[in-house]
Design a protein around this motif. Structure first.
Motif, mmCIF file in Angstrom:
data_model
loop_
_atom_site.group_PDB
_atom_site.id
_atom_site.type_symbol
_atom_site.label_atom_id
_atom_site.label_comp_id
_atom_site.label_asym_id
_atom_site.label_seq_id
_atom_site.Cartn_x
_atom_site.Cartn_y
_atom_site.Cartn_z
ATOM 1 N N CYS A 30 47.123 1.259 -7.145
ATOM 2 C CA CYS A 30 46.444 0.938 -8.403
ATOM 3 C C CYS A 30 45.662 -0.360 -8.274
ATOM 4 O O CYS A 30 44.552 -0.490 -8.801
ATOM 5 N N GLY A 31 46.223 -1.335 -7.557
ATOM 6 C CA GLY A 31 45.561 -2.619 -7.378
ATOM 7 C C GLY A 31 44.301 -2.548 -6.547
ATOM 8 O O GLY A 31 43.492 -3.481 -6.566
ATOM 9 N N SER A 32 44.095 -1.432 -5.825
ATOM 10 C CA SER A 32 42.847 -1.275 -5.064
ATOM 11 C C SER A 32 41.637 -1.249 -5.984
ATOM 12 O O SER A 32 40.507 -1.515 -5.562
ATOM 13 N N LEU A 33 41.859 -0.949 -7.270
ATOM 14 C CA LEU A 33 40.770 -0.934 -8.253
ATOM 15 C C LEU A 33 40.268 -2.337 -8.584
ATOM 16 O O LEU A 33 39.226 -2.483 -9.233
ATOM 17 N N LEU A 34 40.987 -3.360 -8.154
ATOM 18 C CA LEU A 34 40.599 -4.730 -8.472
ATOM 19 C C LEU A 34 39.494 -5.251 -7.564
ATOM 20 O O LEU A 34 39.006 -6.364 -7.769
ATOM 21 N N THR A 35 39.109 -4.473 -6.556
ATOM 22 C CA THR A 35 38.061 -4.907 -5.633
ATOM 23 C C THR A 35 37.086 -3.770 -5.369
ATOM 24 O O THR A 35 37.453 -2.596 -5.471
ATOM 25 N N CYS A 199 52.766 -9.355 -4.405
ATOM 26 C CA CYS A 199 52.140 -10.681 -4.482
ATOM 27 C C CYS A 199 51.430 -11.006 -3.168
ATOM 28 O O CYS A 199 50.293 -11.508 -3.164
ATOM 29 N N ARG A 200 52.077 -10.726 -2.057
ATOM 30 C CA ARG A 200 51.468 -11.018 -0.752
ATOM 31 C C ARG A 200 50.220 -10.168 -0.532
ATOM 32 O O ARG A 200 49.245 -10.628 0.073
ATOM 33 N N TYR A 201 50.259 -8.953 -1.004
ATOM 34 C CA TYR A 201 49.097 -8.054 -0.932
ATOM 35 C C TYR A 201 47.919 -8.663 -1.692
ATOM 36 O O TYR A 201 46.796 -8.755 -1.176
ATOM 37 N N LEU A 202 48.169 -9.117 -2.925
ATOM 38 C CA LEU A 202 47.108 -9.719 -3.733
ATOM 39 C C LEU A 202 46.613 -11.028 -3.120
ATOM 40 O O LEU A 202 45.416 -11.322 -3.130
ATOM 41 N N ILE A 203 47.532 -11.821 -2.566
ATOM 42 C CA ILE A 203 47.138 -13.069 -1.910
ATOM 43 C C ILE A 203 46.241 -12.768 -0.717
ATOM 44 O O ILE A 203 45.250 -13.465 -0.457
ATOM 45 N N LEU A 225 37.967 -10.287 -5.872
ATOM 46 C CA LEU A 225 38.930 -10.106 -4.780
ATOM 47 C C LEU A 225 38.254 -9.354 -3.646
ATOM 48 O O LEU A 225 37.379 -8.521 -3.876
ATOM 49 N N ASN A 226 38.693 -9.640 -2.425
ATOM 50 C CA ASN A 226 38.141 -8.952 -1.264
ATOM 51 C C ASN A 226 39.040 -7.789 -0.845
ATOM 52 O O ASN A 226 40.139 -7.600 -1.390
ATOM 53 N N GLY A 227 38.583 -7.011 0.114
ATOM 54 C CA GLY A 227 39.379 -5.914 0.641
ATOM 55 C C GLY A 227 40.498 -6.427 1.541
ATOM 56 O O GLY A 227 40.615 -7.635 1.801
ATOM 57 N N ILE A 228 41.333 -5.505 2.014
ATOM 58 C CA ILE A 228 42.484 -5.916 2.807
ATOM 59 C C ILE A 228 43.018 -4.737 3.603
ATOM 60 O O ILE A 228 42.845 -3.569 3.213
ATOM 61 N N SER A 229 43.656 -5.020 4.723
ATOM 62 C CA SER A 229 44.477 -4.056 5.452
ATOM 63 C C SER A 229 45.906 -4.567 5.377
ATOM 64 O O SER A 229 46.179 -5.712 5.757
ATOM 65 N N PHE A 230 46.820 -3.746 4.857
ATOM 66 C CA PHE A 230 48.164 -4.232 4.534
ATOM 67 C C PHE A 230 49.192 -3.159 4.847
ATOM 68 O O PHE A 230 48.994 -1.984 4.532
ATOM 69 N N ARG A 231 50.307 -3.569 5.440
ATOM 70 C CA ARG A 231 51.396 -2.632 5.740
ATOM 71 C C ARG A 231 52.376 -2.581 4.583
ATOM 72 O O ARG A 231 52.911 -3.613 4.165
ATOM 73 N N VAL A 232 52.609 -1.392 4.049
ATOM 74 C CA VAL A 232 53.623 -1.210 3.009
ATOM 75 C C VAL A 232 54.988 -1.469 3.636
ATOM 76 O O VAL A 232 55.304 -0.907 4.693
ATOM 77 N N PRO A 233 55.808 -2.330 3.047
ATOM 78 C CA PRO A 233 57.111 -2.643 3.655
ATOM 79 C C PRO A 233 58.033 -1.432 3.651
ATOM 80 O O PRO A 233 57.877 -0.515 2.844
ATOM 81 N N ASP A 234 58.998 -1.449 4.565
ATOM 82 C CA ASP A 234 60.008 -0.392 4.556
ATOM 83 C C ASP A 234 60.776 -0.421 3.238
ATOM 84 O O ASP A 234 60.840 -1.442 2.547
#
Length: 433
Positions: A30-35, A199-203, A225-234
């Motif tokens: 859902c937060g991907s809509l912020l960028t 929070c770390r994703y947004l940061i 906000l800019n784009g990002i590549s992020f690993r979803v935690p286990d």
């Protein structure tokens, strides 16, 4: 009606590969809509809720690439496509509410039709979210069916103290605050691991957030906000669930994960009720359990497992630890301090021969020394309860059935494959009523 059929009494052994955390993934999607820039998520669990969200995005010509073999999801939104949004919100999933803040930023409006078929969101359930968006200057109107929220031309920073530590309300606050000018604060914020990783994703997208991992969050809003590549935690819930299965069945399970640091309290509670679970580095190990409940320091009191908001023992793991303790040699009091009535499913445990007493809507006393037997049981529509009943059945020699087990597929679509790999005899069976 889907039924799980279990031929129990076999120790589960082997290595477990954990899935990404469902509760971390959905706010990130859902937060991907912020960028307007590309967002790439890895370690993405194959859950239907995510599919419903991406299908909704596709109605607005979002560029979506979901590589299921590599567990990767790429999202790129086109801002102009959202100016006159008309597609119906995804129904039947609670994560719909996490679209509220991103859509208010992107379109200035959020409309929830309570009469929509399959909608699982009641107005009371979104009350904390409405409190949050009102604090940022949004106007809320509700006519009994349709809840309409409109953002002002310029949102204002907010200082909010939540009534209780709601995970999704905390995530709504974060998504409202990161793009709102000024300093916004949230007191009594949820601090579960998936909130911390969000929070770390947004940061990583450029947001300015302090207090991560605590109950007090401070956000300095920025313009983009800019784009990002992020690993979803286990998923720490999944890690604890397989640990409970291994220890309860007397098997040797090894779980390697990047979130072991989140588990010491959870593992300590398991050991307290006689389950043989240990931590070593970034791995969890299980072995044969003696089910001897640790004695209380004061003989007149029970050993307790208390579930409350993080960093307490998670309420979402209470069914699993209760069912893993049915071979216990002592008395244990399980206390759900969050949800009233969440322990009524314990009547199904009685069918397995478990001696337990529901003291009140929040507390269950397991008396131990049970003579267990296979059974056919009925699960309420609660994912974690299905898991709890499954853990009970896995320990008991013979054929057991769990009816109404469908919810488990929402969070654990590959559960049967993983259990079979560990040596379990479990299968789905469609039974026509």
């Amino acid at each position: 009606m889907a039924t799980l059929v279990i031929n129990g009494g076999k120790p589960l052994s082997g290595k477990v590969t954990l899935s990404g955390n469902k509760n971390a993934l959905l706010p990130m999607v859902c937060g991907s809509l912020l960028t307007d820039e590309r967002v790439v998520l890895t370690n993405v669990p194959p859950i239907s809720d995510c599919d419903k969200l991406t299908h909704y995005f596709s109605d607005f010509n979002a560029h979506i690439d979901h590589d299921r073999q590599r567990d990767t999801l790429s999202l790129l939104h086109k801002y102009n496509q959202w100016r006159h949004h008309s597609a119906m919100l995804p129904t039947g999933i609670r994560s719909t509410v996490l679209l509220m803040a991103p859509l208010l930023h992107r379109t200035g409006e959020f409309i929830l039709d309570q009469s929509s078929k399959g909608c699982s969101l009641g107005v009371r359930e979104i009350d904390p979210h409405l409190e949050v968006v009102r604090a940022f200057g949004c106007k809320v109107a509700y006519d009994g069916n349709i809840c309409r929220i409109n953002a002002p031309q310029q949102m204002n920073a907010a200082d909010i103290w939540l009534d209780y530590q709601s995970v999704t309300a905390t995530e709504t606050f974060l998504m409202m605050a990161v793009l709102t000018p000024g300093i916004s604060t949230l007191t009594n914020a949820a601090c579960e691991p998936h909130v911390k990783y969000f929070c770390r994703y947004l940061i990583g997208m450029g947001a300015k957030i302090s207090g991560v991992g605590t109950s007090s969050l401070i956000v300095e809003g920025i313009s983009t906000l800019n784009g990002i590549s992020f690993r979803v935690p286990d998923d720490h819930h999944e890690a604890a669930t397989y640990a409970a299965m291994g220890a309860a069945t007397g098997g040797n399970i090894e779980i390697e994960s990047d979130i072991v640091s989140e588990l010491p309290l959870i593992i300590r509670q398991m050991r307290k009720v006689g389950l043989n679970v240990t931590l070593n580095g970034n791995r969890i190990y299980t072995d044969v359990s003696d089910f001897r409940v640790q004695p209380s320091l004061t003989p007149e009191t029970f050993i307790k497992v208390e579930a409350a908001p993080w960093p307490y023992f998670p309420a979402d793991l209470l069914p699993q630890i209760i069912s893993a303790t049915i071979q216990s040699q002592g008395e244990v009091l399980f206390w759900n301090k969050i949800y009233e009535g969440a322990l009524f499913w314990s009547s199904e445990l009685v069918k397995f021969g478990v001696r337990c007493h529901l003291s009140d809507p929040h507390r269950l006393l397991l008396t131990g020394n049970n003579t267990l037997r296979p059974a056919s049981v009925d699960s309420p529509y609660i994912i974690r309860v299905v898991l709890g009943l499954l853990i009970a059945a896995l320990q008991i020699k013979g054929r057991s059935e769990i009816r109404n087990a469908d919810p488990i597929a929402r969070a654990h679509p590959d559960l049967i494959e993983k259990l079979t790999h560990l040596g379990a005899d479990v299968e789905w069976q469609d039974i026509q009523e």
